[in-house]
Design a protein around this motif. Structure first.
Motif: not given
Length: 252
Positions: A127-140, A169-182
């Motif tokens: 947020a401080r560096h105006n970087i887009k962050l999306t997260t998907k966290l689904k863990i046991d 990057e001028q329009s940096g973007e980070i995507n994080i997906n952490i899961q316990t699946i299969e």
């Protein structure tokens, strides 16, 4: 010399041979000493890096405990306002308390302290560096196969790597997906990164490290130590890292 005194010639040859052997041994010793010094320097940097990460975890934990301690005082004040019928004071005070809670409490709550602390910290930094962050966290959390030590190495290095890449990057973007699946524990992180004009991605893309040169090596070692592996890919301006580890068997 060899005609008049062959023994002297033989001694000279042996002497030169001994000198060459000694020089070779000394050279190998110097090279080994330099290699050990370089390894010692890298280990020192790794220890310092790990100390910083554990400090972040400790600060996050202390922050939570400190706020929970203050909650008692907040509730006591609200109770006093109710008893004295100063209802007009409760709403603004409650709003101020909620703002403090949002600023101090981890905004992520998976049940895993390492994941919660690092992702929450990354949210503030992006947020401080105006970087887009999306997260998907689904863990046991009971099935997560990594202990806090290896989780800190894996997640700390990967998040720092992604953040540092996006800083350029001028329009940096980070995507994080952490899961316990299969029956696997999977960490999948992508970030945007475009090489400078005229510069092509290196063939050994798996060695591309945006932090200190050995962060990804440590990630791979920790993943392997937990029985898993690490995959790195770069395509169309997207750099991705996948860590897959067999999940821990549920205890009955």
């Amino acid at each position: 010399m060899n005609k008049t005194n062959p023994n002297t010639y033989l001694i000279l040859v042996i002497f030169l041979l001994i000198i060459n052997i000694v020089n070779y041994i000394l050279l190998q010793s110097v090279l080994k000493a330099e290699s050990l010094a370089q390894e010692a320097g890298q280990l020192t940097e790794q220890v310092n890096y790990q100390r910083q990460k554990y400090q972040q975890l400790g600060d996050a934990y202390k922050n939570i405990r400190g706020f929970m301690h203050d909650i008692k005082k907040h509730l006591f004040y609200i109770e006093t306002c109710v008893n004295e019928e100063h209802y007009d004071r409760i709403i603004p005070y409650a709003r101020e308390t909620m703002s403090d809670l949002e600023a101090r409490y981890c905004t992520v709550n998976t049940g895993n302290l390492v994941i919660d602390a690092f992702i929450s910290n990354l949210m503030l930094r992006t947020a401080r560096h105006n970087i887009k962050l999306t997260t998907k966290l689904k863990i046991d959390n009971d099935l997560v196969p990594c202990d806090d030590y290896h989780m800190t190495i894996i997640l700390g290095n990967l998040l720092d790597n992604a953040l540092n890449a996006c800083l350029e990057e001028q329009s940096g973007e980070i995507n994080i997906n952490i899961q316990t699946i299969e029956h696997t524990f999977t960490i999948y992180i992508t970030n945007t990164y475009h090489f400078p004009i005229g510069e092509k991605p290196p063939e050994d893309i798996e060695n591309l490290d945006f932090i200190h040169g050995y962060g990804l090596k440590n990630v791979k070692k920790s993943a392997e130590a937990c029985g898993g592996f690490c995959l790195i890919n770069y395509e169309n301006g997207i750099y991705s890292v996948t860590v897959i580890i067999p999940e821990k068997k549920r205890t009955t």
